[in-house]
Design an enzyme around this catalytic site. Structure first.
Site, PDB file in Angstrom:
ATOM      1  CE1 TYR A 431     -36.100  70.877  31.718  1.00  0.00           C
ATOM      2  CE2 TYR A 431     -36.823  70.333  33.927  1.00  0.00           C
ATOM      3  CZ  TYR A 431     -35.889  70.242  32.930  1.00  0.00           C
ATOM      4  OH  TYR A 431     -34.755  69.525  33.128  1.00  0.00           O
ATOM      5  CD  GLU A 432     -36.087  78.106  30.972  1.00  0.00           C
ATOM      6  OE1 GLU A 432     -36.072  77.736  32.159  1.00  0.00           O
ATOM      7  OE2 GLU A 432     -36.250  79.287  30.609  1.00  0.00           O
ATOM      8  N   GLY A 433     -40.327  76.624  28.875  1.00  0.00           N
ATOM      9  CA  GLY A 433     -41.063  76.909  27.639  1.00  0.00           C
ATOM     10  C   GLY A 433     -41.218  75.630  26.864  1.00  0.00           C
TER      11      GLY A 433
END
Lengths: 590, 282
Positions: A431-433
């Site tokens: 997550y978060e890229g």
């Protein structure tokens, strides 16, 4: 279950002697001094160890449940959250004028590690609230700040981030949630997935920060706007009114972080969910970038946090488990920690954790300095953030896996708790890229775009440090210095190749992007360990501080040089030689 | 309300080791903590302050490093801290300690009258439970020991009502103020320091007094000279040779339990039967 012992000695050392906490404090109007921050961390460590850490396995075994459109968190979590906000910890870096302590990012980052080690699933909730605070503080109207910011800063309400939809994951531009204008506000219609703490029972209200498309907006990311939409509508006098037209419809069943409720959220089943625009229409993605560095830093810290916890778990087991006679030792009944390979696993893990910890503190300090307009700090922070995010979260998975290995079969069964760290750690590279996206960001935007200038200035600093280390007396520091010089050379060559090849053959460069990021992490990790070793030697020479800690620091820096930094050459070759075949590889052979 | 809470810095007994040869406590490298019993008294004092207003002063006698424990008490919420530290205090027993602390409390009270003094029930390193009562006696305060809760404080009449755990029951006692109270463990959940308190404590000055500063005129009542207690010998008791015997009996049948016990006794003491018969015959 092993008790969690906050690594206050290392944090204290790094904040006092390696990164520039005093300069970071100077960028705030908190009025706090370095000693204040260290005292606050000690107190935070107590809360993390005594209250939050014991709940980590409770959340894993008794995950939240959804009943009649309301999510209920795991036993004990409400009470622990209450203690967390009563202590004022939610607002550690929150704005002073909204009840926060206004401490710098680097202080918040160190505290963040403690919460994340205690329980990733628990700490996610305040971590997301922090992102909401940053967005509202930067782009909210005065009315929005009055309505939402005080209670988000205190933690009385929590914040969420609603980006993902089933067809729009990494490609945010594909999102379809609609926003319809209505008398100065908007009505939202659509469905969002993967919404962390999208609903829960720890607070009276949840404030959603949500991306949607206003009718008639341009396609793709240029037509996305950012909105704030509360779970319960807030009256003019600040009291809570009716429930908004948004609700959790389901909870995901996940590999890890079971204690964190991951919601499918429905907006606009009836009249549409009330929402207020943040900033201007169609600039949502631009605003999200404002808090992206901080969010990615925090996810990187999750990697360090879970690695530290898994490492402590494994070390405790290795000290108590006795198996087989230890080669080269006369005594019987020695614990497995004395077997050379178990020693290696734990030593390498500890060295890598310390390197990653120093690196996130350095990056956080740069973000502090960048906020007050130091351009070189901003450039350096932009360069390091994808590395902190990806390199540290890979570390989290690696160390948690090592932790299971040290436990042997006992690690593969759930009862010992080692497996939970591995399952929890696995989300952070996603997550978060994703870490692949971080690597692409690093090579394309942070290295190729400026022709390797930012990396060049960093390498100059690293080479200078290597020279100073080589000039030191004794064995350890010169060995660290030599390894660092070699690593810097390898990184320099790989950087040149990336810069010269990116325009002509971007696919070949991107095929090696993850290896390049690993290489950067490996070398800047060595840079941080080298700085730490030099500082430790200075303290020993002046007879300052705890000599045992300083000596251990130097030994771990050498372990890092000999076990980790030596891989730089191989990684550089993977970047420069391995990409071409991959770039044109026919998917039919896969 | 002005409340003085006496605390002591002690080695963390959970991490302490005893020297196998000399039988003395090995203090090197053992982290120090606030005597855990003192925390319940500190919590009670803070709760009274929160309800009635006023000031909580924490007081400790010890080496300069005891300032860490006072700072810790500040980070939990105490308002001010006083450390008594002087070479004259070294080697104090409970008599000398209560003299020094009582004198310091008198000095503290000369600035702001003291309504209550709280002490820990006892310490985990000395375990005498004498210092609190010693202070009360010297100050002429009523003493309320083994208190499980402070029920009400009537500030107009200057009285306090407490529940005191006594053998066989609970006493409800009313005392005039000022008084000295020691709280029982488990009497409350000790509060957790907030970030704001931690920041305040990091900056707070711990007032440090020498014997002279504290108003102590008679040094001969302090330290080793003022301590009549003599430790003649410290030893680890030998494990006893006798072994416990497990008697199996039905848990729900008292008659069976009694029979099993008696059978075991007679089996263990073969002459007992004859002795009893002989005694009965006489």
């Amino acid at each position: 279950m092993t008790a969690y012992a906050p690594p206050l000695d290392d944090l204290r050392f790094l904040l006092s002697h390696v990164v520039d906490l005093t300069a970071a404090l100077g960028t705030t109007d908190s009025g706090a001094e370095a000693d204040d921050v260290l005292a606050a961390l000690e107190e935070a460590g107590r809360l993390a160890a005594d209250v939050i850490a014991p709940l980590n396995s409770v959340g894993d075994r008794h995950p939240p449940r959804i009943e009649n459109g309301q999510v209920f968190t795991s036993p004990g979590w409400r009470e622990a959250y209450r203690q967390f906000i009563d202590g004022g910890w939610n607002g550690i870096a929150g704005p002073n004028d909204h009840g926060g302590m206004g401490l710098p990012m680097v202080a918040a980052a160190a505290a963040q590690e403690l919460w994340q080690s205690a329980s990733m699933a628990f700490a996610l909730c305040p971590m997301l609230t922090q992102a909401g605070i940053e967005l509202l503080h930067a782009k909210g109207t005065e009315a929005q700040k009055t309505r939402y910011l005080d209670k988000l800063t205190s933690g009385e309400w929590t914040g969420t981030m609603l980006l993902t939809e089933p067809q729009a994951g990494s490609d945010v531009g594909a999102l379809r949630t609609r926003a319809v204008r209505e008398n100065g506000h908007y009505r939202l219609f659509g469905q969002k997935i993967y919404i962390t703490y999208g609903d829960h029972d720890m607070t009276d209200n949840v404030i959603h920060m949500i991306l949607a498309r206003v009718e008639g907006a341009p396609p793709g990311i240029k037509g996305i706007s950012l909105f704030v939409s509360p779970k319960i509508l807030v009256n003019e006098d600040g009291s809570l009114g009716q429930r908004n037209d948004c609700r959790p419809v389901n909870l995901e069943h996940k590999l890890g972080i079971h204690g964190s409720p991951t919601c499918v959220m429905a907006f606009g089943d009836q009249e549409g969910a009330y929402a207020e625009l943040i900033g201007e229409e169609n600039r949502g993605i631009e605003y999200m970038f404002l808090m992206m560095n901080n969010a990615r830093l925090n996810v990187g810290i999750q990697g360090v946090g879970v690695a530290e916890r898994a490492y402590q778990h494994a070390r405790h087991y290795a000290r108590t488990r006795v198996q087989s006679k230890v080669v080269g030792r006369k005594q019987d009944g020695l614990a497995i920690i004395h077997h050379p390979d178990v020693t290696r696993m734990l030593a390498v893990a500890k060295a890598r954790i310390q390197a990653a910890r120093a690196l996130y503190l350095e990056a956080a300090t740069l973000l502090d300095l960048a906020r007050t307009g130091t351009p070189s700090a901003a450039t350096r922070a932009d360069l390091l953030i994808p590395v902190v995010k990806a390199w540290s979260t890979d570390l989290g998975v690696d160390v948690a896996s090592m932790g299971i290995q040290v436990h042997g079969g006992m690690g593969f069964v759930e009862e010992t708790g080692a497996a939970q760290h591995y399952r929890d750690a696995r989300i952070a590279p996603i997550y978060e890229g994703t870490n692949g996206i971080q690597a692409n960001d690093l090579v394309a935007r942070k290295v190729a775009r400026d022709g390797g200038a930012a990396m060049g200035s960093l390498l100059e600093e690293i080479t200078g440090l290597a020279g100073r280390l080589i000039d030191q007396p004794g064995d350890d520091l010169p060995i660290i210095g030599e390894a660092l010089a070699t690593g810097a050379r390898a990184l320099g060559e790989a950087t040149d190749w990336v810069v010269t090849t990116f325009d002509s053959d971007p696919r070949a460069v991107l095929a090696g992007a993850v290896a390049f990021l690993d290489l950067v992490g490996t070398v800047v990790g060595g840079w941080m360990m080298g700085r730490a070793a030099l500082a430790a030697q200075g303290l020993l020479a002046e007879r300052q501080g705890d000599p045992q800690f300083a000596e251990a620091k130097i030994i771990l820096a050498r372990v890092y040089a000999e076990q980790v930094l030596v891989r730089a050459d191989t990684l550089a070759r993977t970047v420069t030689e391995g990409g071409r075949v991959l770039a044109e590889l026919d998917e039919a052979i896969l | 309300m002005h409340i003085v809470v006496c605390i002591k810095q002690v080695p963390d007994s959970a991490q302490i080791r005893v020297h196998p040869v000399t039988n003395t406590i090995m203090r090197q490298g053992v982290p120090t903590i606030i005597n855990p019993y003192d925390l319940f008294s500190l919590e009670a004092a803070l709760a009274i302050r929160d309800e009635h207003g006023g000031t909580v002063t924490v007081l400790s006698m010890g080496p300069p490093m005891a300032a860490d424990s006072l700072r810790r008490a500040l980070s939990i919420g105490a308002d001010r801290a006083v450390l008594l530290t002087d070479r004259f205090f070294a080697g104090s027993d409970t008599l000398a300690t209560s003299y020094a602390l009582a004198t310091a409390i008198t000095k503290i009270a000369s600035d702001q009258p003291v309504d209550m003094v709280f002490c820990g029930k006892q310490t985990i390193d000395g375990d005498t439970a004498q210092v609190g009562p010693g202070i009360a006696r010297r100050l002429g305060f009523h003493q309320l020991t083994y208190v499980e809760s402070v029920e009400t404080i009537d500030r107009a009449r200057r009285t306090v009502i407490v529940r005191r755990r006594a053998e066989g029951g609970v006493q409800v006692l009313r005392s005039e103020l000022p008084c000295m109270v020691t709280m029982l463990e488990g009497s409350a959940v000790v509060r957790r320091g907030s970030m704001a308190d931690a920041l305040r404590a990091a900056r707070a000055d711990v007032t440090t007094w020498s014997a002279k500063d504290a108003g102590i005129e008679d040094i001969s009542q302090c330290g080793l000279r003022g301590s009549p207690t003599v430790v003649r010998k410290v030893f680890a008791p030998q494990p006893r040779k006798e072994k416990a015997v497990l008697i199996e009996a039905s848990a729900h049948d008292p008659v069976h339990m009694a029979e099993a016990t008696i059978d075991t006794l007679f089996a263990a003491l073969p002459g007992l039967n004859a002795e009893l018969h002989a005694a009965a015959a006489r």
